[in-house]
Scaffold this active site. Structure first.
Site, mmCIF file in Angstrom:
data_model
loop_
_atom_site.group_PDB
_atom_site.id
_atom_site.type_symbol
_atom_site.label_atom_id
_atom_site.label_comp_id
_atom_site.label_asym_id
_atom_site.label_seq_id
_atom_site.Cartn_x
_atom_site.Cartn_y
_atom_site.Cartn_z
ATOM 1 C CB CYS A 8 -48.694 10.862 128.144
ATOM 2 S SG CYS A 8 -47.068 11.545 127.213
ATOM 3 C CB CYS B 54 -50.973 -5.697 122.610
ATOM 4 S SG CYS B 54 -50.727 -5.391 124.239
ATOM 5 N N GLY C 287 -39.792 24.693 122.494
ATOM 6 C CA GLY C 287 -40.713 23.864 122.346
ATOM 7 C C GLY C 287 -40.826 23.130 123.571
ATOM 8 C CG ASP D 85 -31.895 13.240 112.257
ATOM 9 O OD1 ASP D 85 -31.479 13.109 113.531
ATOM 10 O OD2 ASP D 85 -32.741 12.559 111.712
ATOM 11 C CE LYS E 102 -32.521 9.439 111.944
ATOM 12 N NZ LYS E 102 -33.491 10.000 112.614
ATOM 13 C CG PHE F 290 -45.958 -9.312 126.285
ATOM 14 C CD1 PHE F 290 -47.136 -9.583 125.848
ATOM 15 C CD2 PHE F 290 -45.607 -7.847 126.861
ATOM 16 C CE1 PHE F 290 -47.628 -8.304 125.163
ATOM 17 C CE2 PHE F 290 -46.427 -6.727 126.250
ATOM 18 C CZ PHE F 290 -47.519 -7.235 125.184
ATOM 19 C CD GLU G 223 -46.678 -19.001 125.609
ATOM 20 O OE1 GLU G 223 -45.599 -18.732 126.339
ATOM 21 O OE2 GLU G 223 -47.449 -19.892 125.847
#
Length: 1306
Positions: free
Chosen positions: A52, A151, A249, A349, A411, A775, A1238
Site C-alpha cells: 500500500c 514471487c 508519526g 531497538d 540487535k 502457490f 515447482e
C-alpha cells in the site's frame, strides 16, 4: 465551511475536502473505497508488506521546501493528511496516457509476476528517485526492504531500480525540481504523450500558510482529532484531555483504532508542532525533538558525523547504526523518536541503546513546566506510569562519548531487514585514563523481559574497577545469566546466549578501537558485510524463421496494467449496488463443542444485515478436494483455532469486523493434538497408510553398512500477497450465481459452490482475471471463501463480497505440511546407497484436504535425484487440531527431498566423504529407473551437475572456504551442491487435459480463453506467444480477458507445474483449426493481410471460432501397485549455494548461488528465470527462517508479515546466477518446453546444507567433530546454539526459571 474543521489534502493533484472526517478512516480505505483508486493494494494492514505504499508530500513554511516520503497507506489516518499531498501509482502514469520510466523499467526488467505488490514497489522506487535522482544500489536495496514480494526473488526488481535511475525518471526534468522552481511550474494537464510526468506539488498548499500553521480539529462520530501547531497549544490540549494519546508519526494509531482498543475519544496529533521537530547540537551531546522522525534524525546525524571529530563521533556513529535497522523507510519516514521512546514494548531497538547512552528525557506540561529525567532502569520500570496525564515528551538528549568512553548498539532479528530484534542491546563502558580498567558500565537489553527493556545493575556494578580483559567477559557473562534469568520466554537460554555474545562482541569492538584485538577474532566485531545484488542470466534463444515468438524473452503482456495499478484483482472489482460484506466468525479454541452462539448484539449493530451459519446452507455443508470431510460452517464442534462458525453480513467491512466481536460463542473445551509427535503418541491418524516397496531391501540389510535417524521440516505459510477473496453476485432469474473467486481451481469451485447452493453446475459461473499469488494455497481455502460469499448472496439475494484480512487468512488457512521422516539407510564403502527404509509422517490438520495425495506424491521422490534400487516406505497422515494443511508449491516433494538429502549427508558423514562425492556417486543416470518405475531417457541431470560444478568454480571456492574458516574464529562459510529431478504430470489421466477457445473478430483481433489461471507464473504471456506463433500474427492482436467456467468447461486445476503444458496444447489445437480454415483464403490472396483473410472467410461463412483440446499422455499411474506412468517428463536442476554465518549471533547471509536448470526449450526464458529465482527464494525461506509457533490454546502467534518473516531483498543471494541448460533433449511438449514452477524451490535445501557445513566448521573450531543434527528451518536460534563455545555452554548449563506459557513450534 470553516477551514479549521474541514480536512483538505490533495490526491494526484486533485483537491479533496471533507467535512467531519472520521479519525478511524485510513488513507488506504479512503483511496480504495471512496475514490476507487485501487492501484494501492490492501495486503496486510500491519505496515509490514509495502503493497500500500504511496508518496506523501509536505510543505515546510519555515524553509520553503517540499519533502516527499513513502508511507504505508494502511497505517495513515486520513486526518493526518491535512495540508499534505498524496501521490499514488495512478498519479505517475497510466496505460492510456503513458508510463513513468519507473513503471516502464519494472515491465522491461521482468520485475513482477503476480503483480499484486508491484504498485507498492513502483511507488517506493518513485519516491526514492524523486528525492535522489542518482541513488547508489545500496540505497535502492535499502528502500526495498519495506516491500515484500513472494514471487520474484527480488533480483529483477533491483535491476528495475537500477535501470530507472540511469535516466531522469520523468523524462521532463521535473523529478529534480526544487521547491523554488516548482512554484513557477503551472499545475496543468499535460499532453497525453507526456502525462506520465511527476505530479507537481499543489501551489495552493505552498501559498496558503494556514494549512500548516493553524490549529485544526476534526470531529468524527466516535473520536475527535486535534492538530495543534505550537507547543503551548499541545500542552493546553493535554491539560484538558489528560487521557488522550499524543501521536506524531501515526504508525500505530490507525491500527489501534481498527482494533477498537483506544479508550480515549480524543486524539492529539503533534506532527505540526515545530518546537518538537528540531535537532540541536550542544557541546555535550545531541538534543533531538520528540517529533523528529527516524529518517530526519538519521539525515541530521549523517551530516553531523562529518563535523564531529574524535571520541564524540563514536556516539554519533553508533546511534546511526542503531537507526539503520529500525523498521524500513515507510516506517522511518513518519515514526518519531519520541513515539519510539514512549512505546511500551520489550524489544525496541533505540530504547536499550538510549538507556546505555545515559540519555536524558525532557517532559513538559502546562501547569508544572519542564522537568528532566534519565532514561534508565527506574524510568522504564516505573517512569511510564509516573508520566503525568498532562505531560508530553519534548526532547531526548544523547550525550557525546568522551575520550575513554565507548558505546555500541546491536540487535539480532529473525531476519535481517525490517524485523524486531529477538534481543536488542545498548552497551557503554568508560575506562580509566590508562584504558586498563572499568570506571563505569551500562548494559541494557531488550527482549529479555517480556514487557520492557532491562538495564542490568548488579552486573555493571561488579565490573567497576575490574581489568578490561577476557576474564571480565567471563565474569560479565556469568553475572548476566544470573541477573537476566527469568521465566518470560521459553527460549531463554538462547536469549541469554545472545546477550552474552553481544557483550563479547562489544568487548572485541572496544579492543579493536584500542588496537588490541586478535586478528582471528576480529570477525566477531562487525555485522556480515553488505554487497550489492548482482547476477547473470544465461539462456539460449533458438533461431527460427522469423514468424515464431515462442522461445523469446518477451515482457509480460500485462506489464502496462500491473505497473500502473490498473490490473484488476477480485477486491478491485467495483462495488455492486446493494453489496454486502461477509466477515467470518471463527473459533477461539483448537477443539471444543459449541454450546451456544448468541448473535443478538451483533445483529443489533447498525449496518449489520444478517448472520449465516450451517443451517443457512441450502445444499451440502460438507466439502473437500478428495474426501468431503470439511465443513463450510462448523456443525456443533470446532476442530481448530480459527475454524469458521458463521459469518456476519454487513453493509461495510468495518461494520462487519466490529460485529464479529459481538458474537458470543460458548464452548466446552476438549483435548487437542498439535504436533506429529503428539499424534504418534496418541495414535491420531487418518485412515489409510500409503506403502511402497521396490527391489529387495531385505536382501541387503545384513551385508550393507547402515545409518539410522530422523529429520523434520516445518510448517510454511503461503503468504501470497493477495488474501483470500471472492465476490458472489446472484442472478435471480434461473437461480444463477456469478462468482469472482481468487482460486486456482475454477471447476472445483463451480462444483462445490453448486453443491452448497443445491443447484446444477450450469447455473454457477466462476470467473477470474488474475490471482495475486497462490502457490497451492488458493484451492480448498479459496473455495470456502467463495462458498461463504455465495451462501450469503443466496440468502439475502444481494451481492456479497468476502475478503479475509491478513490475520484471518493466516489463522484460518492451511499451510505446507510439517513432515517427519524416520529412516534407515544402507550403503557400501564407496558411498553407493543401496537401500532405504522410511516411515514418513505429515501433519494433515483436522481434515484430509489434499493430504492423501501429498503423501503419495512425496513417495515419488523417495529416492530423490539418485539411483537407489531397494526401497521400502510407508506414509501416515497425522490428524491434529490445526487448520487443514493443503497444497503448497512442491506438494510433498520438498519435505521428502529434504529428507533424502539429509540421509545422503548422514551417509557421507559416516564414511568421512565429501557430501558432493556421495551425491555424484548416486546420481540417477540415463537408463536408470525411478522409485515409481519410470525409466530415465536422458542424461540431462548429469549435464546440469557438471556444468554447475564448473560454472560455480566449486573445487576452487571450496578450498577458499576452508582457508577462510581457518583464519576466522567467529565467522564461518559453507558450500553445498544439490540436484533435483522433478517429474511433471498428474497421476490420474483425467487430470492431464485442458481446453481452449479462440475467437477471431473481423478487425483481426483475437480473444483467447483457456482453462489456466494466471497467478504470476506468466501463463497468459506464454499462451499468447503460442497463439501468435500458430496464427502467425503479432501478439498485440491477441488478448486474454478472463478465465471462466462459462467459456471453457471442466478445467484442470492450475498447479503441478504443467498448467502451461496442458493449456498451450489446447491453444495450439484450436489455433491450428483456425489456421487451416484460413489457408484457402491465404492462397487465394497471398499478398493480403491477416485481416483480409479473416474477412474473406467470414464472407464465405467459415467459422472464426474454434475450441481446442489437449491430453498429455495415454497411460496413467496406479498408486496402489506403483505401476504406470505419472511423469510426462522430468525437469532437472542443480544448485550450488555458499553461505556465511556469524557464530556469535546465528545470523547468516548467502554470498552466491549458481543454478543450472533444464527447462527444455523455454517458451519464455525470462519468465522461467524469474520462476527459478522466485522458487529458490521461497524454498530458502522454508529452509532458514519461516517458522510458526502456537500458543497452548492452538492460536498461531503470527498474524501476518509483521511476525511471520519471509525473505526480503536483504536476504537473497548477493550473487544470483541462473543458467538454462542449452541444447536440451527434445521433450514431447508444445515447442519442447518444460514446466518450471515447482522444481526450483527444492534446490534451496542447498542453503540449509551449506549452513550445516558452516556450523560443522564452527564446532570443529571448538573441538567438536560430531555430525550435528541441525534442525530445519535453520533459524538464527538454531544456528547460534549449534555453534558451541564457552558462552553457549555456560548458558546451556544454567538452570532456567520455568516459563508459564511456552510456545509450540510446528
Amino acid at each position: 465551511m470553516d477551514t479549521r474543521n474541514t480536512l483538505v489534502f490533495f490526491v494526484n493533484g486533485k483537491k479533496i475536502e471533507i467535512d467531519r472526517p472520521s479519525p478511524e478512516t485510513t488513507l488506504l480505505g479512503f483511496l480504495r473505497q471512496t475514490l476507487y483508486m485501487t492501484g494501492t493494494k490492501s495486503a496486510c494492514g500491519q505496515g509490514a508488506c509495502g503493497a500500500c505504499t504511496v508518496m506523501i508530500s509536505s510543505y515546510d513554511v519555515s524553509t520553503k521546501s517540499v519533502t516527499h516520503v513513502s508511507v504505508n497507506a494502511c497505517l495513515v489516518p486520513l486526518c493526518y493528511l491535512h495540508g499534505r499531498a498524496v501521490t499514488t501509482v495512478e498519479g505517475i502514469g497510466s496505460s492510456r496516457t503513458g508510463l513513468h520510466a519507473v513503471q516502464k523499467n519494472i515491465g522491461e526488467s521482468h520485475a513482477f509476476q503476480c503483480g499484486f505488490c508491484t504498485p507498492g514497489m513502483a511507488m517506493t522506487m518513485y519516491t526514492l528517485l524523486r528525492n535522489n535522482p542518482n541513488p547508489t544500489q545500496e540505497q535502492m536495496e535499502r528502500v526495498l526492504e519495506g516491500n515484500l514480494c513472494r514471487c520474484t526473488g527480488y533480483r529483477s526488481i533491483v535491476d528495475a531500480f537500477v535501470g530507472a535511475s540511469k535516466d531522469c525518471p520523468c523524462g521532463l526534468g521535473l523529478c529534480q525540481q526544487t521547491a523554488e522552481t516548482s512554484e513557477s511550474v503551472p499545475e496543468t494537464t499535460p499532453p497525453q504523450e507526456q502525462s506520465s510526468q511527476d505530479v507537481i506539488f499543489p501551489p495552493e498548499l505552498q501559498l496558503t500558510d494556514s494549512y500548516h500553521t493553524d490549529d485544526v480539529v476534526f470531529r468524527g462520530d466516535r473520536y475527535t482529532w486535534y492538530r495543534p501547531t505550537t507547543l503551548a497549544g499541545i500542552l493546553r490540549l493535554k491539560a484538558v484531555h489528560q487521557g488522550a494519546p499524543v501521536v506524531m508519526g501515526c504508525n500505530s494509531i490507525g491500527y489501534v483504532l481498527r482494533k477498537g482498543t483506544l479508550t480515549s475519544d480524543v486524539i492529539i496529533c503533534g506532527s505540526n508542532v515545530k518546537e518538537l521537530a528540531g535537532v540541536v547540537t550542544t557541546q555535550t551531546g545531541v538534543r533531538v525533538g520528540a517529533g523528529v522522525t527516524m529518517a530526519m534524525f538519521e539525515r541530521a546525524l549523517n551530516d553531523l558525523s562529518s563535523k564531529v571529530k574524535g571520541s564524540a563521533n563514536r556516539s554519533v556513529v553508533s546511534t546511526l547504526n542503531v537507526l539503520r535497522w529500525i523498521g524500513v523507510d515507510q516506517i522511518r519516514n513518519t515514526a518519531t523518536i519520541g513515539g519510539h521512546v514512549m512505546s511500551h514494548a520489550p524489544n525496541l531497538d533505540l530504547q536499550a541503546f538510549l538507556m546505555a547512552a545515559g540519555a536524558e528525557l525532557e517532559f513538559s506540561s502546562q501547569d508544572k513546566g519542564t522537568r528532566q529525567c534519565k532514561m534508565d532502569g527506574d524510568f522504564v520500570s516505573t517512569g511510564y506510569s509516573q508520566v503525568g496525564g498532562d505531560e508530553i515528551l519534548v526532547s531526548i538528549t544523547i550525550p557525546f562519548t568522551k575520550e575513554n568512553e565507548f558505546i555500541l548498539g546491536m540487535k539480532q532479528p529473525h531476519r535481517r531487514g525490517f524485523d524486531y530484534g529477538i534481543v536488542t542491546c545498548g552497551m557503554f563502558v568508560e575506562l580509566d585514563s590508562d584504558r586498563q580498567a572499568v570506571q563505569t558500565m551500562r548494559l541494557a537489553f531488550g527482549g529479555i523481559d517480556n514487557k520492557k527493556p532491562v538495564l542490568v545493575v548488579s552486573c555493571a556494578k561488579n565490573a567497576v574497577g575490574k581489568a578490561w580483559s577476557e576474564d571480565l567477559v567471563t565474569q560479565v557473562c556469568g553475572d548476566l545469566i544470573m541477573e537476566l534469568n527469568n521465566g518470560h520466554y521459553d527460549n531463554a537460554k538462547f536469549r541469554l546466549t545472545l546477550a552474552c555474545s553481544f557483550f563479547y562482541k562489544f568487548f572485541m569492538f572496544v579492543q579493536e578501537q584500542l588496537k588490541s584485538a586478535d586478528s582471528a577474532h576480529l570477525s566477531g566485531t562487525t555485522e556480515l558485510p553488505y554487497s550489492a545484488v548482482s547476477g547473470t542470466q544465461v539462456y539460449d534463444v533458438p533461431d527460427d524463421d522469423g514468424h515464431r515468438i515462442v522461445w523469446k524473452p518477451l515482457p509480460n503482456v500485462s506489464a502496462d496494467y500491473v505497473t500502473t495499478g490498473e490490473a484488476q484483482f477480485v477486491d478491485d472489482i467495483p462495488a455492486c449496488q446493494s453489496e454486502l460484506f461477509a466477515v467470518p466468525v471463527t473459533s477461539t479454541h483448537a477443539h471444543a463443542r459449541i454450546v451456544s452462539v448468541d448473535t443478538s448484539r451483533a445483529l443489533a449493530l447498525p449496518g449489520v444485515v444478517d448472520y449465516i451459519a450451517s443451517s443457512d446452507v441450502p445444499g451440502k455443508n460438507k466439502f473437500g478436494e478428495i474426501v468431503p470431510d470439511g465443513t463450510l460452517f462448523a456443525e456443533g464442534e470446532v476442530f481448530c483455532y480459527g475454524q469458521v462458525i458463521g459469518a456476519i453480513l454487513a453493509e461495510s467491512r468495518d461494520i462487519g469486523a466490529k460485529a464479529t466481536q459481538l458474537v458470543a460463542v460458548t464452548y466446552e473445551k476438549m483435548d487437542a493434538v498439535f504436533t506429529i509427535e503428539e499424534a504418534i503418541e496418541k495414535n491420531s491418524f487418518f485412515e489409510g497408510v500409503h506403502k511402497i516397496e521396490v527391489g529387495d531391501l531385505e536382501g541387503i540389510r545384513k551385508t550393507a553398512q547402515c545409518v539410522e535417524g530422523s529429520c523434520s521440516t516445518g510448517i510454511q505459510e503461503h503468504l501470497y500477497i493477495e488474501t483470500q477473496s471472492a465476490l458472489a453476485v446472484p442472478k435471480l432469474e434461473q437461480h444463477e450465481m456469478e462468482v469472482f473467486s481468487a482460486t486456482q481451481m475454477l471447476t472445483s469451485a463451480q462444483h462445490i459452490v453448486s453443491e452448497f447452493l443445491n443447484i446444477p453446475r450450469n447455473r454457477v459461473a466462476v470467473k477470474i482475471k488474475r490471482v495475486g499469488g497462490a502457490f497451492g494455497g488458493k484451492q480448498g481455502d479459496a473455495i470456502a471463501v467463495a462458498g461463504i460469499a455465495s451462501v450469503g448472496a443466496w440468502k439475502t439475494k444481494r451481492p456479497v463480497r468476502c475478503v479475509w484480512d491478513r490475520a484471518t487468512d493466516v489463522h484460518i488457512t492451511g499451510k505446507r505440511h510439517p513432515a517427519k521422516t524416520i529412516y534407515k539407510a544402507y550403503f557400501n564403502d564407496d558411498g553407493r546407497i543401496l537401500g532405504l527404509d522410511v516411515k514418513f509422517y505429515i501433519n494433515a490438520g483436522y481434515t484430509q484436504d489434499a493430504s492423501p495425495y501429498v503423501v503419495k506424491i512425496a513417495f515419488w521422490f523417495l529416492s530423490g535425484s539418485y539411483n537407489i534400487p531397494n526401497i521400502k516406505g510407508e506414509g501416515h497422515m497425522c490428524k491434529t487440531n490445526l487448520p487443514s494443511n493443503t497444497a503448497f508449491r512442491g506438494f510433498g516433494a520438498p519435505q521428502m527431498l529434504f529428507a533424502v538429502e539429509h540421509i545422503v549427508q548422514h551417509v557421507a558423514s559416516h564414511l568421512g566423504m565429501p557430501p558432493e562425492q556421495v551425491r555424484q556417486t548416486n546420481l540417477i543416470r540415463q537408463g536408470s529407473m525411478t522409485v515409481s518405475r519410470q525409466v530415465i531417457s536422458d542424461d540431462n541431470l548429469m549435464r546440469c551437475w557438471t556444468e554447475c560444478l564448473a560454472d560455480s568454480q566449486y573445487d576452487q571456492r571450496k578450498q577458499e572456504v576452508a582457508e577462510y574458516n581457518r583464519l576466522n574464529r567467529w565467522r564461518k562459510r559453507g558450500m553445498a551442491l544439490i540436484p533435483i529431478m522433478f517429474g511433471v504430470g498428474y497421476a490420474p489421466l483425467v487430470a492431464n487435459q485442458a481446453g481452449a477457445l479462440v475467437l477471431v473478430y473481423l478487425d483481426g483481433s483475437v480473444l483467447l480463453t483457456h482453462g489456466g489461471v494466471e497467478m504470476g507464473q506468466g501463463l497468459h504471456t506464454k499462451m499468447i506467444q503460442v497463439a501468435a506463433t500458430e496464427l502467425d500474427i503479432p501478439k498485440e492482436k491477441i488478448i486474454i480477458s478472463e478465465v471462466s467456467t462459462g467459456t471453457v468447461p471442466n478445467t484442470t486445476e492450475s498447479g503441478g507445474t504443467q498448467v502451461a503444458d496442458l493449456n498451450a496444447g489446447a491453444i495450439q489445437n484450436a489455433c491450428v483449426k483456425i489456421r487451416h480454415r484460413l489457408e484457402p483464403f491465404k492462397k487465394a490472396n497471398p499478398k493480403g493481410t491477416w485481416t483480409d483473410w479473416v474477412n474473406a472467410a467470414y464472407e464465405q461463412r467459415v467459422s472464426l471460432s474454434a475450441t481446442g483440446f489437449f491430453k498429455s499422455r495415454v497411460e496413467g499411474y496406479d498408486f496402489d501397485t506403483n505401476t504406470g506412468v505419472h511423469a510426462n517428463y522430468f525437469t532437472y536442476g542443480v544448485a550450488c549455494t555458499e553461505v556465511e554465518i556469524d557464530c556469535l549471533t546465528g545470523e547468516h547471509q548467502v554470498p552466491r548461488v549458481d543454478i543450472v536448470m533444464d527447462v527444455g526449450k523455454s517458451l519464455n526464458p525470462t519468465i522461467d528465470v524469474g520462476q527459478i529465482e522466485g522458487g529458490y527464494v521461497m524454498g530458502y525461506g522454508l529452509m532458514t527462517m519461516e517458522q510458526i509457533q502456537l500458543t497452548a490454546e492452538g492460536r498461531m502467534k503470527a498474524s501476518g508479515p509483521l511476525e511471520y518473516k519471509i525473505p526480503t531483498v536483504r536476504n537473497i543471494p548477493r550473487q544470483f546466477n541462473i543458467k538454462l541448460l542449452q541444447n536440451s533433449e527434445t521433450v514431447k511438449t508444445v515447442y519442447s518446453s518444460k514446466g518450471v514452477g515447482e522444481p526450483p524451490l527444492l534446490l534451496a535445501s542447498s542453503a540449509f546444507f551449506a549452513i550445516k557445513e558452516a556450523v560443522q566448521a564452527a564446532r570443529a573450531h571448538a573441538g567438536l567433530t560430531d555430525d550435528y543434527p541441525l534442525k530445519c528451518p535453520a533459524t538464527v536460534e538454531r544456528i547460534r546454539m549449534a555453534c558451541k563455545d564457552k558462552i553457549s555452554d555456560k548458558c546451556e548449563l544454567a538452570e532456567m526459571k520455568p516459563n508459564s506459557s511456552p510456545l509450540i513450534i510446528i
